[in-house]
Design an enzyme around this catalytic site. Structure first.
Site, PDB file in Angstrom:
ATOM      1  N   SER A 275       0.853  -1.187   0.000  1.00 54.48           N
ATOM      2  CA  SER A 275       0.000   0.000   0.000  1.00 54.48           C
ATOM      3  C   SER A 275       0.883   1.229   0.000  1.00 54.48           C
ATOM      4  O   SER A 275       1.821   1.320   0.799  1.00 54.48           O
ATOM      5  CB  SER A 275      -0.917   0.024   1.223  1.00 54.48           C
ATOM      6  OG  SER A 275      -1.505   1.304   1.391  1.00 54.48           O
ATOM      7  N   GLY A 276       0.579   2.181  -0.882  1.00 58.41           N
ATOM      8  CA  GLY A 276       1.372   3.398  -0.949  1.00 58.41           C
ATOM      9  C   GLY A 276       1.170   4.291   0.257  1.00 58.41           C
ATOM     10  O   GLY A 276       2.127   4.698   0.921  1.00 58.41           O
ATOM     11  N   SER A 277      -0.096   4.612   0.576  1.00 61.80           N
ATOM     12  CA  SER A 277      -0.351   5.498   1.713  1.00 61.80           C
ATOM     13  C   SER A 277       0.117   4.866   3.016  1.00 61.80           C
ATOM     14  O   SER A 277       0.668   5.554   3.890  1.00 61.80           O
ATOM     15  CB  SER A 277      -1.842   5.856   1.791  1.00 61.80           C
ATOM     16  OG  SER A 277      -2.637   4.725   2.048  1.00 61.80           O
TER      17      SER A 277
ATOM     18  N   GLY B 108      -1.413   5.314  -3.603  1.00 57.39           N
ATOM     19  CA  GLY B 108      -0.121   5.088  -4.247  1.00 57.39           C
ATOM     20  C   GLY B 108      -0.087   3.881  -5.157  1.00 57.39           C
ATOM     21  O   GLY B 108       0.561   3.907  -6.219  1.00 57.39           O
ATOM     22  N   THR B 109      -0.778   2.806  -4.777  1.00 56.93           N
ATOM     23  CA  THR B 109      -0.803   1.631  -5.645  1.00 56.93           C
ATOM     24  C   THR B 109      -1.620   1.900  -6.904  1.00 56.93           C
ATOM     25  O   THR B 109      -1.301   1.384  -7.981  1.00 56.93           O
ATOM     26  CB  THR B 109      -1.363   0.413  -4.896  1.00 56.93           C
ATOM     27  OG1 THR B 109      -2.590   0.779  -4.231  1.00 56.93           O
ATOM     28  CG2 THR B 109      -0.366  -0.107  -3.865  1.00 56.93           C
TER      29      THR B 109
ATOM     30  N   ASP C 221     -10.928   6.383  -0.964  1.00 58.62           N
ATOM     31  CA  ASP C 221      -9.633   6.734  -0.392  1.00 58.62           C
ATOM     32  C   ASP C 221      -9.511   8.251  -0.334  1.00 58.62           C
ATOM     33  O   ASP C 221      -9.767   8.946  -1.309  1.00 58.62           O
ATOM     34  CB  ASP C 221      -8.518   6.141  -1.262  1.00 58.62           C
ATOM     35  CG  ASP C 221      -7.170   6.104  -0.567  1.00 58.62           C
ATOM     36  OD1 ASP C 221      -6.913   6.974   0.287  1.00 58.62           O
ATOM     37  OD2 ASP C 221      -6.370   5.206  -0.886  1.00 58.62           O
TER      38      ASP C 221
END
Length: 342
Positions: free
Chosen positions: A90-92, A257-258, A252
């Protein structure tokens, strides 16, 4: 005050999306790899329910568990728990974890830059943090290799008819729709409808299209629907709106980010984004992540990109989640008035 369980948490958010971090009170789950440990958490659900369900959590919250890394070169490892999934990456959440590690003093901060190697369930990710005055001001994450799976696929969705969609992987799996074609201008007031339709589109894609990862046979579903805004070319690079519908039905708050990585993979596959170019994704609340294509590679037999994403994170508090032995809801509860947009 009494408790038979106490979980120590540092709360954080990355560009608006909550990503709390468990720093104590939970022993590492069984498993020879971080991925195996994440599969145990997904199957067992005890920890997920305790921290994600009401009264301690809610559909708005993601929680990350810090665990000892398995790779000898990694500085730390983390397992991501989202409302309905326990994903590879996960980006965040990686930005939240990095912020907590540095701003919380768990990993020593070096100014002006700190470099870390983190181990996510899906693999190793390199982190570079711009640091000043004791604060990690911006986090750069070299995400997992990302690839386009299907381009211009036809998807029948009940009540919506036939849609043209792309599918891709950016550390998690996405079905991508054109926001404008769906009638959305990606404004905050559209969040409920985006969440509601996004879940329907994701569910339809799982039934009709399916997803498979060439190197991870355990990951065989779509997690999210990305409503992708029109790409504009600016002096600073590419820029586009983005809204991601997360199961069981929320949007979100960050640009995801993904999703940014997945969209860059699709744009690269179409010849619309080159190595070295940047794409800034803008969320419904106006926050941004910036992505860059660092290079290319393959995932199995599929062409893939090496994406970098960057954004900001902030610590919002410190919590101790407790369980009184007389509490009749030790794993919490959820109701459909908040758990899923309808």
């Amino acid at each position: 005050m009494r408790s038979i369980k106490t979980v120590h948490v540092i709360s954080a958010h990355a560009e608006g999306e909550v990503g709390d971090v468990i720093v104590g009170g939970v022993k590492p789950p069984p498993g020879e790899t971080i991925w195996e440990q994440s599969r145990f958490i997904a199957r067992d659900e005890t920890l997920r329910n305790f921290v994600l369900n009401e009264p301690r959590g809610g559909v708005f919250r993601h929680v990350n568990l810090l665990v000892p890394p398995k790779h000898p070169d990694a500085d730390a490892a983390f397992i991501i728990m989202e409302p309905e999934d326990t994903p590879p990456m996960s980006g965040s959440n990686s930005i939240c974890v990095s912020t907590v590690l540095l701003d919380g003093g768990i990993v020593p901060m070096q100014e002006p830059e700190t470099h870390m190697l983190l181990e996510a369930p899906g693999g190793l990710v390199k982190v570079r943090a711009e640091c000043r005055n004791g604060k990690a001001e911006r986090i750069f994450v070299q995400n997992l290799p990302s690839f386009a799976a299907k381009l211009d696929a036809e998807l029948e969705v009940e009540g919506l008819g036939k849609l043209k969609v792309d599918t891709a992987y950016g550390g998690d799996s996405f079905v991508i729709v054109d926001a404008e074609a769906m009638g959305f201008s990606l404004k905050p007031e559209e969040a409920h409808e985006i969440a509601r339709l996004g879940v329907r589109i994701t569910n339809a894609a799982n039934k009709a299209l399916g997803f498979d990862h060439p190197e991870n046979p355990d990951w065989r579903h779509f997690s999210f629907c990305l409503f992708a805004g029109k790409v504009e070319r600016t002096a600073e690079g590419l820029r586009a709106g983005a809204a991601v519908a997360i199961q069981p039905g929320k949007v979100d708050r960050s640009p995801t980010g993904t999703a940014l990585s997945a969209r860059m993979a699709v744009l690269h596959a179409r010849g619309e984004m080159k190595e070295g170019e940047t794409l800034t994704a803008v969320s419904l609340i106006g926050s941004t992540f910036t992505g860059r294509i660092l290079g290319t590679t393959t995932v199995g037999d599929r062409p893939a990109i090496l994406p970098e994403i960057s954004g900001r994170g902030w610590i919002t508090g410190i919590h101790q989640h407790m369980l009184d032995p007389s509490d009749p809801w030790p794993e919490g509860y959820r109701l459909t008035d908040t758990w899923g947009a309808r």
